[in-house]
Write an enzyme that holds these catalytic residues in place. Structure first.
Site, PDB file in Angstrom:
ATOM      1  N   ASP A  33      51.686  11.456  11.695  1.00 32.89           N
ATOM      2  CA  ASP A  33      52.065  12.111  12.760  1.00 32.89           C
ATOM      3  C   ASP A  33      53.494  11.611  13.358  1.00 32.89           C
ATOM      4  O   ASP A  33      54.396  12.395  13.750  1.00 32.89           O
ATOM      5  CB  ASP A  33      51.206  11.883  13.963  1.00 32.89           C
ATOM      6  CG  ASP A  33      50.405  10.469  14.065  1.00 32.89           C
ATOM      7  OD1 ASP A  33      50.659   9.777  12.997  1.00 32.89           O
ATOM      8  OD2 ASP A  33      49.779  10.009  15.040  1.00 32.89           O
TER       9      ASP A  33
ATOM     10  N   ASP B 106      52.514  18.877   2.072  1.00 29.24           N
ATOM     11  CA  ASP B 106      52.919  20.225   2.187  1.00 29.24           C
ATOM     12  C   ASP B 106      53.447  20.691   3.608  1.00 29.24           C
ATOM     13  O   ASP B 106      54.233  21.495   3.848  1.00 29.24           O
ATOM     14  CB  ASP B 106      51.524  21.222   2.290  1.00 29.24           C
ATOM     15  CG  ASP B 106      51.354  22.743   2.136  1.00 29.24           C
ATOM     16  OD1 ASP B 106      52.531  23.374   2.176  1.00 29.24           O
ATOM     17  OD2 ASP B 106      50.252  23.291   2.284  1.00 29.24           O
TER      18      ASP B 106
END
Ligand code: NAD
Length: 359
Positions: A221, A245
């Site tokens: 994050d 990804d």
């Protein structure tokens, strides 16, 4: 023996952009390589009823490097999942054991205004995301959707990593950092996910073999936030399949154009020294512009430069190719996707011509 490059042009703009990359490779390397072709994706499905024919796999296994255009398009969207063009990508990665996906995000001086971030944040940006490509939650078992006794449905996917999987991708990251800025940032979610706690421990273990490389760790994050706050703090980022990804797509937007982004997917070095490697642009088959001769071939040409660098150790040629692209952009020559006021707009072949002329 002359090295062989297999060209898998695929669908949509794939053949258009691959053709320019092959022209440039030929000019740059003379008769150093032979080139072969095979079908993949929708084009293969139309010809032989499968997106990843056995003949293509056989040629891919033989090749010294593979250049891939793109697969997919609206024509094949209604097909059963098992024969969709995109299945060929999963198939080739799996069959060749392409576990390391390298996605550089480089901001060219001339295109600094194209980024969604302020120019000063991205000018000179050159970061490399190393994504684990064949493990993690995209492949882990158990997986699937089941119906519970009370009629509710339950979906499961599983994040799985083993020590060999983590160690080999960590090594790729450290080796790359040694040739670049000397820094690796490993991205995980070790505060919540045990599988990535193991990831962190194993990356630390491998780092002991690379004492000159500076290793840091970041939760995913925070990494997403730091990528848009101060992206230039990073050199090489290494992470899991799913985190990679997502982060690599964020990183690609820092550069402003999908038509400019190359990638490489590498397998393990075999005992005979051979290493499977596939090079492809990050973008897809762009059905909206296919056949119009306006696609930007630079992502594919930069993928060819990565091929020269990583598969064939041709650093001088790779540098020359990247310099030629910089020069062309500096001359104000643009395809439509990277067009700016006052610049000269050209098509796919003309961009190939301009890069050939600049070489
Ligand atoms: P896309 O990357 O094909 O296109 C997104 C947008 O960017 C389009 O407007 C397109 O015109 C533009 N664009 C992409 N590459 C460009 C280039 N080189 N020059 C100029 N403009 C360019 O993504 P999409 O539209 O989401 O997907 C289209 C098809 O491609 C789908 O079938 C998808 O599954 C497939 N796909 C394949 C790959 C691959 O082969 N690796 C990757 C992504 C998507």
């Amino acid at each position: 023996m002359t090295k062989n490059i297999l060209v898998l042009a695929g669908d949509g703009i794939g053949p258009e952009v691959c053709a320019q990359a092959v022209r440039v490779l030929k000019k740059l390397t003379g008769s150093a390589f032979t080139y072969s072709e095979a079908l993949i994706g929708g084009a293969a499905y139309d010809a032989v009823g499968t997106p990843f024919p056995a003949d293509t796999l056989a040629k891919a296994k033989e090749a010294d490097a593979i250049l891939l255009g793109a697969v997919g398009g609206p024509k094949w969207e209604k097909l059963d999942y098992s024969v969709r063009p995109e299945r060929a990508l999963l198939g080739i990665r799996k069959e060749l054991g392409l576990f390391a996906n390298l996605r550089p995000a480089i901001v060219f001086e001339a295109l600094v205004e194209a980024s969604s971030l302020k120019p000063e944040l991205v000018a000179g940006l050159d970061l490399m995301i190393v994504r684990e490509l064949t493990g993690g939650i995209y492949f882990g078992e158990p997986r699937g959707v089941t119906t519970l006794p009370n009629g509710d449905r339950k979906g499961i996917n599983t994040e799985v990593y083993t020590t060999p999987e983590i160690r080999r991708i960590a090594k790729v990251a450290f080796e790359l950092a040694a040739k670049r800025g000397g820094k690796v940032c490993s991205v995980d979610k070790a505060n919540v996910l045990e599988a990535t706690e193991l990831w962190r421990e194993e990356v630390i273990h491998i780092s002991k073999d690379y004492p000159k490389i500076e290793l840091s760790h970041m939760y995913v994050d925070n990494a997403a936030m730091q990528l848009v706050r101060t992206p230039k703090q990073f050199d090489v980022m290494v992470t899991t399949n799913m985190f990679g990804d997502i982060l690599s797509d964020i990183a690609s937007m820092l550069t402003g154009s999908l038509g400019m982004l190359p990638s490489a997917s590498l397998g393990a070095k075999q005992e005979n020294g051979k290493q499977h490697a596939l090079y492809e642009p990050v973008h897809g088959s762009a059905p909206d512009i296919a056949g119009k001769g306006i696609a930007n071939p630079i992502a594919t040409i930069l993928s060819a430069a990565m091929m020269l660098r990583y598969s064939f150790d041709m650093k001088k040629e790779a540098d020359a190719l990247e310099a030629a692209i910089k020069k062309v952009l500096g001359q104000g020559i643009r395809t439509g996707d990277i067009m700016q006021d006052g610049m000269k707009k050209i098509g796919t072949t003309e961009m190939g011509d301009a890069i050939l002329a600049a070489l």
